[in-house]
Design an enzyme around this catalytic site. Structure first.
Site, PDB file in Angstrom:
ATOM      1  N   HIS A 273      -4.265   7.759  17.603  1.00 40.36           N
ATOM      2  CA  HIS A 273      -3.978   7.168  18.926  1.00 40.36           C
ATOM      3  C   HIS A 273      -2.919   6.412  19.059  1.00 40.36           C
ATOM      4  O   HIS A 273      -2.328   6.198  20.202  1.00 40.36           O
ATOM      5  CB  HIS A 273      -5.376   6.121  19.098  1.00 40.36           C
ATOM      6  CG  HIS A 273      -6.609   7.056  19.387  1.00 40.36           C
ATOM      7  ND1 HIS A 273      -7.579   6.913  20.240  1.00 40.36           N
ATOM      8  CD2 HIS A 273      -7.210   8.386  18.923  1.00 40.36           C
ATOM      9  CE1 HIS A 273      -8.494   7.780  20.324  1.00 40.36           C
ATOM     10  NE2 HIS A 273      -8.160   8.681  19.345  1.00 40.36           N
TER      11      HIS A 273
ATOM     12  N   HIS B 112     -10.583  16.767  14.010  1.00 41.07           N
ATOM     13  CA  HIS B 112     -12.054  16.962  13.820  1.00 41.07           C
ATOM     14  C   HIS B 112     -12.585  17.220  12.643  1.00 41.07           C
ATOM     15  O   HIS B 112     -13.770  17.566  12.359  1.00 41.07           O
ATOM     16  CB  HIS B 112     -12.569  17.315  15.203  1.00 41.07           C
ATOM     17  CG  HIS B 112     -12.138  16.838  16.195  1.00 41.07           C
ATOM     18  ND1 HIS B 112     -12.443  17.126  17.519  1.00 41.07           N
ATOM     19  CD2 HIS B 112     -11.735  15.469  16.485  1.00 41.07           C
ATOM     20  CE1 HIS B 112     -12.204  16.323  18.446  1.00 41.07           C
ATOM     21  NE2 HIS B 112     -11.583  15.233  17.798  1.00 41.07           N
TER      22      HIS B 112
END
Length: 724
Positions: free
Chosen positions: A99, A267
C-alpha cells in the site's frame, strides 16, 4: 466534471483545483490564488536532519544483513497488543509495503513508497490503509535501533520483501536508498472526490469505461489503493472489475501479466479482516489518548480474529503463511458464489469446498473457515486475458514465482529512478528497461574543443538554449525519470512530441550529432553544453562575464534501453518556461507551470528567475513574442522584471485564449503581449516579491548568477552520479 481537467482520458495530468490552488486557512477566501507552498514543502524548515547530512553516505554504512535478520525475527514475534494472524506478521507487512508502493501513478510519477509518505495524511488515514499504523509501530524498534541510515521508506518496503522471503518466495532483490520526507506531500492531487470512498462515478466520465477516469488518478475511489474489493461501487461484477483493474495497473506501468502475477502473489498469503464492530476514527481524526493510532475496535480483545480492516473476512488460501500455488488451486478448483462477510461486505466463497481446503482461524486453529475471493480475484477467472495468464501460472508455479518476484520488485522500486540510486548487497545486476538505463558517458574529451565547434556551428543561442531545455525539462523528481541524460530527445517518442518542435529539433540535432561523433562526447553532453554555450553568449551580450558550470559524463541511451510506451506519460503538455501549452485545459497556464516547476524540484524563486530569463533570451515556443518584455532579446537582462513592475504600463485581456496586451498608460499604444503565465509573476503577491528583487537596479549581476544556478540545477537534475 467541474473541477477536473477538460481532456480527462488523454490530456493534462494536472487536475484543476488540486495541487496548485490554495488550501491554507489564511488564503482560502481567494480560490484562484496559487499555492506556492508546494515548491517549498520539503525545505530546510521541515527537515530535522543536520544541514550537512548525506543520506546516501549514511546508507552505505548500514548493516544490511543485520537489518534483514531483525526483520525475519520480527515476522514471528507476535505481540500481545497486536497479535499476528497464525503467529506470522507476513501478511500485514506485505500489505504495508504494497500500500506504500501502490499509490504510485505513471501519469505524473507521484505517490509510491520512495519517500515514506504513508506515515502522513492523507495516506495514513485512508480507509484502505486501516491498521497499517499498527504495522509501522511494530517496525519502530528496528527503526530506532538503526537510526538515520535506515529510512522509514526503506524499512517499510523491506519489511514486505522480507515477509515474502520468510514465507518461502525467492525474491528478486532489494535496493536501499530511499530518503524520508517530514510532512505530507501536498503536491499530490489525490482527486476532487466529495468524500472518502465516494462513488466511482465521481472519477470517471462513463462508469462502464474505466479508461475515462480522470488523469492522473489510478485508483477507483478516494482512499483506496486500487479498486473496490466488493466490485465497482460495491456491486459484484468481476467482468467490469477486471477492466478497472486493468486501467488501474496500467496507470501504474504494469502490463496484464504483471497485474495478474501481483494479484495472485499478493493474495497467496495473508487475509482480509472484517470484525463487526463500531470502529473508531482514522489516525488523523482519533483522540489524543489513542497515541497516534486509529481505527480503535472495542471488541478487539487482543485477538487476531477480531481485527477489522476492509470489512471482508477471510484468507484466500488454505495455508496463508506460506508461498505456494494454493490461490490458483482454489480459484480454478471450485465454483464461487457471492455472500456477505460478518461485517456486511460482499465477497466470494466456494461452493461445496472440501474440509481439507478450508482455512484455520487466525487465532484458534481448531476452527476452520471458507477461503474467500474479492471481486478483483474473480476477475482473474472471468476475464479471458487474465484467465489465460493465470492458467499458465497454475500449470507452472516456478513461472508464477519468478514473474511475481520481478513484478514485486518493480512495484516497490518503480519510483526510485535509475539503478545508481540503489544501495546494498541485494541490488540485481540485471538492467531493467523500466529503470531507464543509460550507459556511462565519456569524460575524456576536450571540453574547450567541443564548445568551440558548437559556437562555430551556426546555431542561434536561442535554438541551443531551447533544445537543451527541452531535453532536460521532462525530468520528474516524483519518480526520478526523464531529464537530459540519455539524449532520449532524439528517440521516439520524444523526438516527435509537439512541445519539442520536431522540425526545429531535427535541424539542431543534425548540427550537434556530428560534433559528438567527431569529439567523442556523448550527444547528451553536447546538447546540454550547447545550451550552456548559448547562455554564455547571452550573458556576454548583456555585459557580464560568467561561465556556466558543466559536468561531463552523460551517456546516450539506445532504443533498446528505452521503454517508449511508458515515456509517453512524460510528454510535457504545457511549458510555462517557454510560454506554451498543447491545448486548452481547465487548469490555468500558471497552474501547469507551477506543477512543472515542482516536478523539476525548483523553488518559487528559481521558477521566477528561469521564466524571466527564458523570456528575454527569446526561447518561447515557435518564436512567440508573448512575455518578451525587452527590446534587447537574446541578452540575459532583467528587462522582463523591470517592465513587468513598471507602472507606466497597464494590462488588458484581449480574447478568450488568455492573451493580454501591455499598453503604455499615456499613449494607449500596445507595447507587448503576454499570457497569464507571464503576468501571474507580477500579480501573485508571493511571486511579485521575488520579481521585485530582480527588478531592482542593484541586482542585474545577481540575476545572472541566480539564473545560471537554476539552469544548472535543471540540466543536472537527473545526474544522480554527481551526488553518489
Amino acid at each position: 466534471m467541474d473541477g477536473n481537467n477538460v481532456n480527462a482520458t488523454g490530456g493534462c495530468p494536472v487536475m484543476h483545483g488540486g495541487n496548485t490552488t490554495v488550501a491554507s486557512p489564511v488564503t482560502k477566501w481567494w480560490p484562484r490564488a496559487l499555492n506556492i507552498d508546494i515548491l517549498h514543502q520539503h525545505g530546510a524548515r521541515t527537515n530535522p536532519m543536520d544541514a550537512d547530512y548525506d543520506h546516501r553516505e549514511a546508507v552505505k554504512g548500514l548493516d544490511f544483513e543485520a537489518v534483514k535478520a531483525d526483520l525475519h525475527a520480527l515476522m514471528t514475534d507476535s505481540q500481545d497488543w497486536w497479535p499476528a494472524d497464525w503467529g506470522h506478521y507476513g501478511g500485514l507487512f506485505i500489505r504495508l509495503a504494497w500500500h506504500a508502493a501502490g499509490s504510485y501513478r505513471l501519469g505524473d510519477g507521484r505517490g509510491g513508497a520512495g519517500t515514506g509518505n504513508i506515515r502522513f495524511a492523507p495516506l495514513n488515514s485512508w480507509p484502505d490503509n486501516a491498521s497499517l499504523d499498527k504495522a509501522r509501530r511494530l517496525l519502530w524498534p528496528i527503526k530506532k535501533k538503526y537510526g538515520n541510515a535506515l529510512s522509514w521508506a526503506d524499512l517499510i518496503v523491506l519489511s514486505g520483501t522480507v515477509a515474502y522471503s520468510s514465507m518461502g518466495l525467492k525474491t528478486f532483490g532489494f535496493g536501499f536508498g530511499r530518503e524520508d520526507i517530514w510532512g505530507p506531500e501536498t503536491d499530490i492531487n489525490w482527486g476532487n472526490d466529495s468524500v472518502l470512498e465516494a462513488p466511482t462515478d465521481e472519477r470517471v466520465e462513463d462508469i462502464n469505461d474505466p479508461s475515462t477516469m480522470y488523469n492522473p488518478l489510478a485508483a477507483s475511489h478516494m482512499g483506496l489503493i486500487y479498486v473496490n474489493p466488493e466490485g465497482v461501487n460495491g456491486n459484484p461484477d468481476p467482468a467490469l472489475t477486471a477492466e478497472y483493474v486493468r486501467t488501474t495497473f496500467s496507470r501504474m506501468a504494469m502490463n496484464d501479466e504483471e497485474t495478474a502475477a501481483l494479484t495472485v502473489g499478493g493474495h497467496t498469503v495473508g487475509k482480509c479482516h472484517g470484525m463487526q464492530a463500531e470502529i473508531g476514527a482514522a489516525p488523523e481524526g482519533a483522540t489524543l489518548a489513542e497515541a497516534g493510532l486509529g481505527w480503535s475496535n472495542p471488541k478487539f480483545e487482543g485477538k487476531a480474529n477480531q481485527a477489522h480492516t476492509s470489512g471482508l473476512e477471510g484468507a484466500w488460501t488454505t495455508n496463508p503463511t506460506q508461498w505456494d500455488n494454493g490461490y490458483l488451486e482454489l480459484l480454478f478448483g471450485y465454483e464461487w458464489q457471492t455472500t456477505k462477510s460478518r461485517a456486511g461486505a460482499w465477497q466470494w466463497e466456494p461452493i461445496d469446498i472440501a474440509e481439507e481446503h478450508k482455512v484455520p482461524d487466525a487465532s484458534d486453529p481448531s476452527v476452520k473457515h471458507n477461503p474467500i475471493m474479492t471481486d478483483a480475484d474473480m476477475a482473474m477467472k472471468v476475464d479471458p486475458i487474465y484467465r489465460e495468464i493465470c492458467e499458465r501460472f497454475h500449470k507452472d508455479p516456478e513461472y508464477l514465482a519468478e514473474t511475481f518476484a520481478r513484478a514485486w520488485f518493480k512495484l516497490t522500486h518503480r519510483d526510485m529512478g535509475p539503478k545508481v540510486n540503489y544501495y546494498g548487497p541485494d541490488v540485481p545486476a540485471e538492467d531493467l528497461i523500466w529503470q531507464d538505463p543509460v550507459p556511462a558517458g565519456n569524460t575524456g574529451y576536450d571540453l574547450a574543443a567541443v564548445k568551440s565547434k558548437i559556437a562555430d556551428s551556426g546555431l542561434s543561442a536561442a535554438d541551443m538554449i531551447a533544445t537543451a531545455w527541452d531535453s532536460a525539462r521532462n525530468f520528474r523528481g516524483s519518480d526520478k525519470r526523464g531529464g537530459a541524460n540519455g539524449a532520449r530527445i532524439r528517440l521516439a517518442p520524444q523526438k516527435d512530441w509537439v512541445g519539442n518542435e520536431p522540425e526545429r529539433l531535427a535541424k539542431v540535432l543534425g548540427l550537434l550529432e556530428p560534433i559528438a561523433t567527431e569529439t567523442g562526447a556523448s550527444l547528451a553532453d553536447v546538447i546540454v553544453l550547447a545550451g550552456n554555450v548559448g547562455l554564455e553568449q547571452a550573458i556576454k551580450a548583456a555585459g557580464h562575464d560568467v561561465e556556466v558550470p558543466f559536468a561531463k559524463g552523460r551517456g546516450d541511451a539506445t532504443e533498446e534501453q528505452t521503454d517508449a510506451d511508458s515515456f509517453t506519460d512524460l510528454e510535457p503538455l504545457a511549458d510555462g518556461f517557454r510560454n506554451w501549452q498543447k491545448e486548452d485545459y481547465a487548469a490555468r497556464p500558471e497552474e501547469l507551470m507551477l506543477d512543472r516547476a515542482q516536478l523539476l524540484g525548483l523553488t518559487a524563486a528559481e521558477m521566477v528567475v528561469l521564466v524571466g530569463g527564458m523570456r528575454v533570451l527569446g526561447t518561447n515556443y515557435g518564436g512567440s513574442r508573448h512575455g518578451v518584455f525587452t527590446d534587447r532579446e537574446g541578452q540575459l537582462t532583467t528587462d522582463f522584471f523591470v517592465n513587468l513592475t513598471d507602472m507606466g504600463y497597464s494590462w488588458h485581456p484581449v480574447d478568450q485564449d488568455g492573451i493580454y496586451e501591455i499598453r503604455d498608460r499615456k499613449t494607449g499604444a500596445v507595447k507587448w503581449t503576454a499570457t497569464s503565465a507571464d503576468l501571474v509573476l507580477g500579480s501573485n503577491s508571493i511571486l511579485r516579491a521575488y520579481v521585485e528583487v530582480y527588478a531592482q537596479d542593484d541586482n542585474a549581476e545577481k540575476f545572472v548568477r541566480d539564473f545560471v544556478a537554476a539552469w544548472t540545477k535543471v540540466m543536472n537534475a537527473d545526474r544522480f552520479d554527481l551526488v553518489a
